[in-house]
Design a protein around this motif. Structure first.
Motif, PDB file in Angstrom:
ATOM      1  N   GLU A 298      35.032 -43.525 -57.552  1.00  0.00           N
ATOM      2  CA  GLU A 298      34.337 -44.520 -56.737  1.00  0.00           C
ATOM      3  C   GLU A 298      32.945 -44.703 -57.312  1.00  0.00           C
ATOM      4  OE1 GLU A 298      32.893 -45.174 -52.104  1.00  0.00           O
ATOM      5  OE2 GLU A 298      32.650 -43.245 -53.058  1.00  0.00           O
ATOM      6  N   PRO A 299      32.613 -45.909 -57.740  1.00  0.00           N
ATOM      7  CA  PRO A 299      31.251 -46.115 -58.236  1.00  0.00           C
ATOM      8  C   PRO A 299      30.228 -45.990 -57.101  1.00  0.00           C
ATOM      9  CG  PRO A 299      32.733 -47.838 -58.999  1.00  0.00           C
ATOM     10  CD  PRO A 299      33.442 -47.083 -57.923  1.00  0.00           C
ATOM     11  N   ARG A 300      28.975 -46.292 -57.399  1.00  0.00           N
ATOM     12  CA  ARG A 300      27.947 -46.188 -56.360  1.00  0.00           C
ATOM     13  C   ARG A 300      28.136 -47.300 -55.321  1.00  0.00           C
ATOM     14  NH1 ARG A 300      22.626 -46.830 -59.627  1.00  0.00           N
ATOM     15  NH2 ARG A 300      23.916 -48.475 -60.541  1.00  0.00           N
ATOM     16  N   GLY A 301      27.401 -47.227 -54.250  1.00  0.00           N
ATOM     17  CA  GLY A 301      27.473 -48.289 -53.257  1.00  0.00           C
ATOM     18  C   GLY A 301      26.664 -47.904 -52.037  1.00  0.00           C
ATOM     19  N   GLY A 302      26.180 -48.905 -51.344  1.00  0.00           N
ATOM     20  CA  GLY A 302      25.417 -48.638 -50.135  1.00  0.00           C
ATOM     21  C   GLY A 302      25.512 -49.804 -49.164  1.00  0.00           C
ATOM     22  N   VAL A 303      25.481 -49.473 -47.881  1.00  0.00           N
ATOM     23  CA  VAL A 303      25.423 -50.499 -46.843  1.00  0.00           C
ATOM     24  C   VAL A 303      24.233 -50.150 -45.961  1.00  0.00           C
ATOM     25  CG1 VAL A 303      26.591 -51.537 -44.875  1.00  0.00           C
ATOM     26  CG2 VAL A 303      27.919 -50.840 -46.880  1.00  0.00           C
ATOM     27  N   ALA A 304      23.256 -51.046 -45.914  1.00  0.00           N
ATOM     28  CA  ALA A 304      22.052 -50.769 -45.122  1.00  0.00           C
ATOM     29  C   ALA A 304      22.025 -51.713 -43.940  1.00  0.00           C
ATOM     30  CB  ALA A 304      20.803 -50.961 -45.981  1.00  0.00           C
ATOM     31  N   SER A 305      21.828 -51.158 -42.734  1.00  0.00           N
ATOM     32  CA  SER A 305      21.769 -52.039 -41.572  1.00  0.00           C
ATOM     33  C   SER A 305      20.549 -51.719 -40.718  1.00  0.00           C
ATOM     34  CB  SER A 305      23.055 -51.974 -40.752  1.00  0.00           C
ATOM     35  OG  SER A 305      23.488 -50.649 -40.657  1.00  0.00           O
ATOM     36  N   PHE A 306      19.919 -52.793 -40.286  1.00  0.00           N
ATOM     37  CA  PHE A 306      18.705 -52.691 -39.498  1.00  0.00           C
ATOM     38  C   PHE A 306      19.084 -52.696 -38.027  1.00  0.00           C
ATOM     39  CE2 PHE A 306      15.157 -54.750 -37.273  1.00  0.00           C
ATOM     40  CZ  PHE A 306      14.105 -53.949 -37.672  1.00  0.00           C
ATOM     41  N   ASP A 307      18.491 -51.827 -37.262  1.00  0.00           N
ATOM     42  CA  ASP A 307      18.763 -51.775 -35.828  1.00  0.00           C
ATOM     43  C   ASP A 307      17.574 -52.364 -35.077  1.00  0.00           C
ATOM     44  OD1 ASP A 307      19.936 -51.093 -33.353  1.00  0.00           O
ATOM     45  OD2 ASP A 307      18.755 -49.248 -33.303  1.00  0.00           O
ATOM     46  N   GLU A 308      17.806 -53.500 -34.451  1.00  0.00           N
ATOM     47  CA  GLU A 308      16.719 -54.197 -33.744  1.00  0.00           C
ATOM     48  C   GLU A 308      16.122 -53.310 -32.651  1.00  0.00           C
ATOM     49  OE1 GLU A 308      15.036 -56.890 -34.056  1.00  0.00           O
ATOM     50  OE2 GLU A 308      16.195 -58.097 -35.486  1.00  0.00           O
ATOM     51  N   ALA A 309      16.961 -52.523 -32.000  1.00  0.00           N
ATOM     52  CA  ALA A 309      16.485 -51.751 -30.852  1.00  0.00           C
ATOM     53  C   ALA A 309      15.455 -50.705 -31.265  1.00  0.00           C
ATOM     54  CB  ALA A 309      17.663 -51.086 -30.153  1.00  0.00           C
ATOM     55  N   THR A 310      15.727 -50.028 -32.369  1.00  0.00           N
ATOM     56  CA  THR A 310      14.847 -48.918 -32.752  1.00  0.00           C
ATOM     57  C   THR A 310      13.958 -49.257 -33.943  1.00  0.00           C
ATOM     58  OG1 THR A 310      16.537 -48.082 -34.235  1.00  0.00           O
ATOM     59  CG2 THR A 310      16.536 -47.208 -31.981  1.00  0.00           C
TER      60      THR A 310
ATOM     61  N   ARG B 299      14.987 -48.959 -36.851  1.00  0.00           N
ATOM     62  CA  ARG B 299      15.401 -48.056 -37.925  1.00  0.00           C
ATOM     63  C   ARG B 299      16.452 -48.725 -38.802  1.00  0.00           C
ATOM     64  NH1 ARG B 299      18.003 -42.846 -36.287  1.00  0.00           N
ATOM     65  NH2 ARG B 299      16.949 -41.814 -38.003  1.00  0.00           N
ATOM     66  N   VAL B 300      16.562 -48.205 -40.000  1.00  0.00           N
ATOM     67  CA  VAL B 300      17.634 -48.627 -40.892  1.00  0.00           C
ATOM     68  C   VAL B 300      18.588 -47.456 -41.088  1.00  0.00           C
ATOM     69  CG1 VAL B 300      18.203 -49.332 -43.257  1.00  0.00           C
ATOM     70  CG2 VAL B 300      16.232 -50.341 -42.087  1.00  0.00           C
ATOM     71  N   THR B 301      19.871 -47.764 -41.057  1.00  0.00           N
ATOM     72  CA  THR B 301      20.871 -46.759 -41.451  1.00  0.00           C
ATOM     73  C   THR B 301      21.430 -47.174 -42.800  1.00  0.00           C
ATOM     74  OG1 THR B 301      21.457 -46.256 -39.172  1.00  0.00           O
ATOM     75  CG2 THR B 301      23.077 -45.686 -40.868  1.00  0.00           C
ATOM     76  N   LEU B 302      21.357 -46.272 -43.748  1.00  0.00           N
ATOM     77  CA  LEU B 302      21.933 -46.531 -45.071  1.00  0.00           C
ATOM     78  C   LEU B 302      23.149 -45.634 -45.238  1.00  0.00           C
ATOM     79  CD1 LEU B 302      21.818 -47.758 -47.981  1.00  0.00           C
ATOM     80  CD2 LEU B 302      20.476 -45.734 -48.618  1.00  0.00           C
ATOM     81  N   VAL B 303      24.318 -46.258 -45.313  1.00  0.00           N
ATOM     82  CA  VAL B 303      25.531 -45.503 -45.632  1.00  0.00           C
ATOM     83  C   VAL B 303      25.704 -45.641 -47.132  1.00  0.00           C
ATOM     84  CG1 VAL B 303      28.014 -45.318 -45.265  1.00  0.00           C
ATOM     85  CG2 VAL B 303      26.524 -46.056 -43.395  1.00  0.00           C
ATOM     86  N   ALA B 304      25.748 -44.529 -47.831  1.00  0.00           N
ATOM     87  CA  ALA B 304      25.747 -44.631 -49.290  1.00  0.00           C
ATOM     88  C   ALA B 304      26.614 -43.544 -49.905  1.00  0.00           C
ATOM     89  CB  ALA B 304      24.316 -44.527 -49.820  1.00  0.00           C
ATOM     90  N   SER B 305      27.167 -43.872 -51.052  1.00  0.00           N
ATOM     91  CA  SER B 305      28.049 -42.948 -51.749  1.00  0.00           C
ATOM     92  C   SER B 305      27.199 -42.004 -52.595  1.00  0.00           C
ATOM     93  CB  SER B 305      29.023 -43.750 -52.624  1.00  0.00           C
ATOM     94  OG  SER B 305      29.977 -42.881 -53.171  1.00  0.00           O
ATOM     95  N   VAL B 306      26.696 -40.962 -51.955  1.00  0.00           N
ATOM     96  CA  VAL B 306      25.712 -40.098 -52.617  1.00  0.00           C
ATOM     97  C   VAL B 306      26.001 -38.620 -52.370  1.00  0.00           C
ATOM     98  CG1 VAL B 306      23.912 -41.847 -52.500  1.00  0.00           C
ATOM     99  CG2 VAL B 306      24.128 -40.212 -50.623  1.00  0.00           C
ATOM    100  N   GLN B 307      25.385 -37.788 -53.198  1.00  0.00           N
ATOM    101  CA  GLN B 307      25.543 -36.338 -53.100  1.00  0.00           C
ATOM    102  C   GLN B 307      24.388 -35.660 -52.369  1.00  0.00           C
ATOM    103  OE1 GLN B 307      26.923 -36.431 -57.638  1.00  0.00           O
ATOM    104  NE2 GLN B 307      26.725 -34.332 -56.937  1.00  0.00           N
ATOM    105  N   MET B 308      23.262 -36.366 -52.204  1.00  0.00           N
ATOM    106  CA  MET B 308      22.044 -35.751 -51.672  1.00  0.00           C
ATOM    107  C   MET B 308      21.427 -36.641 -50.598  1.00  0.00           C
ATOM    108  SD  MET B 308      19.850 -34.678 -55.010  1.00  0.00           S
ATOM    109  CE  MET B 308      19.171 -33.054 -54.952  1.00  0.00           C
TER     110      MET B 308
END
Ligand SMILES: Cc1cc2nc3c(=O)[nH]c(=O)nc-3n(C[C@H](O)[C@H](O)[C@H](O)COP(=O)(O)OP(=O)(O)OC[C@H]3O[C@@H](n4cnc5c(N)ncnc54)[C@H](O)[C@@H]3O)c2cc1C
Lengths: 285, 770
Positions: free
Chosen positions: B185-197, B199-208
């Protein structure tokens, strides 16, 4: 790696397919197994505006004939059909031998005989078979069908005699009756990879001498090549290692080889000699 | 009966095998898609960027206030080079992201990206160390005028005299070509902004994941709490996914800017072009030997092409400094002179790849042993017997301390298993028929599970190493283990569950391991460097021991017994010597719901922390090959591994780690090579050109285990993540060299492609047809 936008047409008869292809002309491409076209589209190296999908044309998906009479192969016949050809004899043995070097099992389930020839990859095994045995291609368009000999069909890397509005509908392989011996040798980096060099030989041996011979090489230059001069040399000679070594040297002299990241010209030329020797030796064995 | 030592089927597998895995692309629903517009040139000045009239396209100029990625190494020889998230002035490697296009689908984002024109004034690229180190070479970065980003040097006091008095000096010049870790699986990320807080959540194919959060928020200048990073199921990393890449910073920036959700799913071409490469190394060594084969001194000039940037957080020192420090491997000698340089070029950044410098340094030491043996007329196994370390702890000339190991015993076990005399007879017989068989031996050490004490010596601005674990038993008696490590295919959750089960007395299916979510796990370093079973496993064990202690206390109280008499097993707390027992779930319930009866704090919640100095695994690989001298093709006939990784917690998982590693090592030895042309175009941008071995090129392995118990690991386990990759290339290439010994050719380059092997034979002193 997503293709550029395209229109998709799915005809169910050859007539319909030909009319559709004729309507879109240069911007159209037919889709067979998709094993070469789809990756090229994903890389955006191919950007057809319209795809005419042949997979609904069951009329193109059949094999008939046998080793004695020659075989007729519909363009949509999958590579995997030759894991166990529906006929017997030297031609069947040859095709069954060759097919195992084409890609990998899943690709062989989808990729088609006609697609391979139309795509004309210089390292395609089916193209080598067609060129060496002297196949006849049937090319259909709205204007009718014409036949083209293999020698005239392959024009260069990924280039054939097919016009943009033509579909390759069938391929006739000439007879290879009992008494012919066959040899095929391919060298590739890994099992299933395209050949860095390959050779195909068919021989008749009688009274300790080669009576009839066909020899072709693929993966070494812009198209598969039947080597008539080497065939002429071999005719009448004893089928010995010395003869084959000499034939290999002649073959090397007859082909201007190409280079790529897996094989320089010098190495590919060297391999060319080896595969020719081994294919001949296998045929003679 | 313990759970440790059992080949428990992996708890991770049912979901993965049924297609129920949860990968980053599974999170892209409803997101805008992102395509990076990348430089087609290896080097040049950016003159202008033309954007289409319509559509969302951003460039470096838009990233106001976003800082560069700037890994730090506190060494006087280190030249810090910042990596701009999207460059505005110049490009320094082909494929460098320069702009980003955002659209409703990936295909439309690619359409949009095609309409962005980056006008670059080209500069002749510097692609390899020779060009970079030439006297009149242009500087790739103004910060590093000599193109050397890091350099280590050492000379032990008695070096020169020792070499001068040696019986023989054996010299080698070896080259490892550039390779890719190539996760499926190559790299990849999905970043979503939460209006309420906000904050951003980044779901990413990472080891760290925790490190990624630190790196991204540092670049953006926002607090870490504004970002949550989640590593879902990850389809392989092999080190490639442990660095911070500009793409992830851009994704989080975009999510904030657009107040929405953006997804980038990397394709193979991008992964080859612009993620990370490794193993582009040239080692020149001279070994000084006594007549009896004893290695007395080693001189080494080591060069690593680290590409255009220094990787974050471990820096471009990772290959050159590991080579510098660990080249001596499992061999005992005291005189060492070494110079190791990390050289910058206009190529893709080097980052760790399973084994890091060790596949090459093992290839080097093992070739040296074979070549010295041949030169001195000693058997290849005997020369190793003479030189392997046998007394522990052993201190190498660079100060590396090796704990208990079985270097010599593992080799003897492998040699006995293979039956070398029988092979030599077959080899001689085959040669009579013109067939070339060869046998290659590779003995090596694998430094694993090292914590901050070791990383601190590298003087990185960010010193990784420890791990923390939070362990909770819920009122139903199930256990949740929250770890800072971030497994991505290793089966760690299963191994940790086995460890926990043995302490706490519940079955592994009742142990849920939570990883890869910065909101749900303690700060930790992720999974890399063969560290997780040692460090995260150690912390897990300590937490589990604490939880078990509390369970025993509760059980003692409720059953009016003494704490020492309570045994936790099979889901029960039993009082020794009686038939008194209580189900563990009842104890758990009491801990939460009847705490007033217990006289101790409610609940069962314990932490573990572990930060060891590290422990060395060791192994011996023996490979048999047949070389087709007419084509240069190599077939691996047999591959034997004797591995000593201490206590084996799950043999099936350990064997899987070895098998995968050996497969990659075979790729390194024979197949895989990243190739740039002279203009700096990468020619290997698909799997039609970059050739990892497939199942058809990898033989069945014969794996044997030894178990040396080290005091350096609380679980008694040593790491096993990289050994296969480290040892296999040397075994394969020594076998090829052995097969070709009648021709007197040397194997100095990996991968030893058919073309290279054939060329060596054709240029041989002894003609191939002889
Ligand atoms: C990993 C991999 C490895 C491979 N290795 C090999 C190998 O070793 N040897 C080998 O020979 N091939 C190999 N291939 C290619 C494979 O065999 C393809 O199936 C074949 O080249 C094309 O056949 P297809 O039916 O898939 O054609 P498609 O991909 O559908 O089409 C290919 C081209 O031919 C045209 N075309 C197809 N059918 C017709 C027709 N009837 N009339 C006119 N034009 C037509 C299409 O328009 C297109 O331009 C490999 C493919 C992959 C993905």
């Amino acid at each position: 790696m997503k293709p550029a936008a395209f229109a998709y047409l799915a005809p169910t008869t050859l007539g319909e397919a030909l009319a559709m292809l004729d309507g879109v002309q240069d911007d159209g491409k037919v889709l067979a197994g998709g094993q070469s076209l789809v990756p090229a589209m994903n890389f955006r190296l191919a950007r057809p505006a319209t795809l005419v999908d042949l997979n609904g044309l069951s009329e193109l998906d059949h094999v008939s004939g046998d080793s004695d009479r020659g075989v007729v192969i519909g363009a949509l016949v999958r590579h995997a059909a030759f894991h166990a050809p529906p006929f017997e004899g030297p031609l069947a043995e040859l095709l069954a031998k060759v097919v195992r070097d084409i890609a990998h099992y899943p690709i062989r389930q989808r990729g088609t005989f006609g697609g391979s020839l139309a795509h004309a990859d210089p390292a395609s095994e089916w193209c080598l078979v067609a060129a060496t045995l002297g196949a006849t291609m049937h090319l259909a368009s709205v204007a009718g069908t014409r036949t083209v000999a293999a020698a005239d069909f392959f024009r260069g890397t990924f280039t054939t005699a097919l016009a943009p509005n033509e579909i390759l509908v069938r391929v006739d392989l000439p007879p290879l009756p009992a008494g012919w011996r066959t040899g095929f040798y391919e060298f590739s980096r890994r099992k299933g990879d395209f050949a860095l060099a390959m050779a195909l030989a068919t021989l008749q041996i009688d009274g300790g001498a080669i009576r009839a011979v066909r020899l072709g090489v693929g993966g070494v230059s812009d198209r598969p090549r039947r080597l008539e001069t080497v065939e002429a040399f071999l005719a009448g000679k004893p089928p010995t290692p010395a003869t084959f070594a000499e034939a290999a040297e002649l073959a090397r002299g007859a082909v201007a080889v190409t280079a790529d990241i897996h094989a320089s010209e010098a190495y590919r030329s060297d391999l060319l000699g080896t595969v020719v020797r081994r294919a001949l030796a296998e045929a003679a064995a | 009966m313990t759970w440790i030592g059992r080949s428990l089927p992996r708890l991770e597998d049912p979901a993965l095998l049924k297609g129920r895995g949860n990968y980053v692309a599974d999170h892209a629903k409803g997101a805008l898609h992102v395509t990076f517009v990348r430089s087609a040139l290896a080097a040049g000045d950016i003159v202008g960027i033309e954007r289409p009239a319509e559509g969302l396209v951003f460039t470096g100029a838009d990233l106001d206030g976003v800082g560069p990625i700037r890994p730090v190494l506190h060494r006087p020889d280190y030249r810090a080079v910042g990596q701009p998230v999207l460059p505005v002035e110049r490009v320094v490697f082909p494929g460098q992201a320069v702009a980003v296009a955002v659209a409703a689908s990936a295909a439309e984002a690619e359409d949009l990206a095609e309409q962005v024109f980056i006008d670059i004034d080209p500069i002749e690229p510097i692609l390899d160390f020779d060009a970079a180190l030439a006297a009149d070479a242009r500087a790739v970065h103004p910060e590093a005028p000599e193109n050397v980003l890091v350099e280590g040097r050492l000379e032990t006091p008695g070096f020169a005299e020792t070499v001068a008095s040696a019986h023989a000096v054996v010299e080698l010049e070896l080259r490892s070509r550039r390779q890719s870790a190539m996760p499926l699986e190559p790299r990849g990320g999905v970043a979503s902004f939460d209006e309420a807080t906000g904050r951003v959540t980044l779901v990413a194919s990472v080891q760290m994941p925790h490190m990624l959060r630190t790196g991204i928020t540092d670049c953006l200048g926002i607090p870490e709490s504004d970002l949550r990073v989640v590593a879902p199921d990850v389809g392989g990393g092999f080190g490639q996914k442990m660095s911070l890449f500009p793409e992830y910073v851009v994704l989080v920036w975009l999510a904030r800017r657009l107040r929405g959700k953006v997804a980038w799913i990397e394709d193979r071409r991008e992964n080859f072009l612009a993620s990370a490469h490794s193993r582009d190394q040239a080692f020149t060594v001279r070994g000084a030997f006594a007549a009896d084969g004893e290695l007395l001194a080693l001189e080494a000039d080591l060069r690593s092409n680290v590409g255009a940037f220094s990787c974050y957080p471990v820096t471009c020192g990772v290959e050159p400094l590991m080579a510098f420090g660990e080249l001596p491997g499992p061999y005992r000698f005291s005189q060492y002179k070494v110079r190791s340089r990390g050289v910058t070029t206009n190529t893709c950044m080097m980052a760790p790849y399973r084994g890091v410098a060790r596949p090459m340094l093992t290839f080097t030491m093992e070739r040296l042993m074979d070549k010295a043996a041949a030169q001195l007329g000693i058997d290849a196994v005997d020369i190793r017997r003479r030189n392997l370390i046998t007394a522990f702890p052993h201190r190498s000339p660079t100060g590396v301390v090796y704990d208990e190991g079985s270097y010599l015993q593992a080799m003897e076990a492998a040699v006995a298993h293979v039956d070398i005399p029988a092979f030599r007879a077959r080899q001689a017989e085959a040669r009579r028929h013109g067939r070339c068989l060869g046998l290659g031996v590779s003995v090596f050490s694998e430094r694993t599970g090292y914590g901050t004490p070791v990383f601190a010596q590298r003087m990185m601005g960010i010193v990784p190493g420890y791990e923390s674990v939070d362990l909770v038993m819920d009122p139903s008696g199930n256990v949740e283990v929250r770890i800072g490590a971030s497994p991505h295919g290793q089966g760690l959750k299963t191994s940790l569950a086995q460890l926990v089960s043995d302490e706490v007395g519940v079955t592994p299916d009742k142990v849920r391991v939570v990883s890869g979510d910065t909101d749900a796990t303690p700060y930790g370093w992720g999974t890399f460097a063969s560290r997780s079973i040692v460090i995260s496993g150690g912390a897990t064990k300590l937490a589990a021991v604490a939880a078990a202690t509390k369970l025993r206390k509760i059980a003692a109280k409720l059953m009016e017994a003494s704490e020492e008499d309570i045994a936790l097993e099979d889901g029960y707390a039993r009082v020794a010597g009686t038939n008194k027992a209580m189900p563990i779930p009842e104890l758990a319930r009491a801990a939460y719901h009847q705490s007033q009866r217990l006289g101790m704090p409610a609940g069962i919640r314990e932490s573990g922390f572990y930060d060891p100095a590290g422990t060395f695994s060791n192994a011996c690989h023996i490979c048999e090959v047949e070389v087709d001298v007419e084509t240069g093709g190599v077939r691996i006939v047999r591959f034997v591994v004797v591995e000593d990784a201490g206590v084996v917690i799950n043999p099936m998982i350990v064997d899987g780690q070895i098998a995968g590693g050996v497969a990659q090592g075979i790729g390194n030895a024979l197949y895989e090579e990243m190739i740039y042309d002279d203009d700096g175009n990468l020619l290997t941008v698909s799997l039609a050109d970059y050739l990892p071995p497939t199942a058809l090129e990898v033989p069945d392995l014969e794996i044997l285990h030894m178990e040396t118990i080290s005091p350096e690991s609380v679980t008694k386990a040593k790491g096993v993540g990289e050994g296969g990759t480290i040892g296999a290339p040397a075994a394969v290439l020594n076998a090829v060299a052995d097969a070709l010994s009648p021709f007197g050719v040397e194997i100095n380059v990996m991968p030893a492609t058919p073309e290279r092997i054939r060329a060596a034979i054709r240029n041989a002193k002894v003609p191939a047809d002889a």
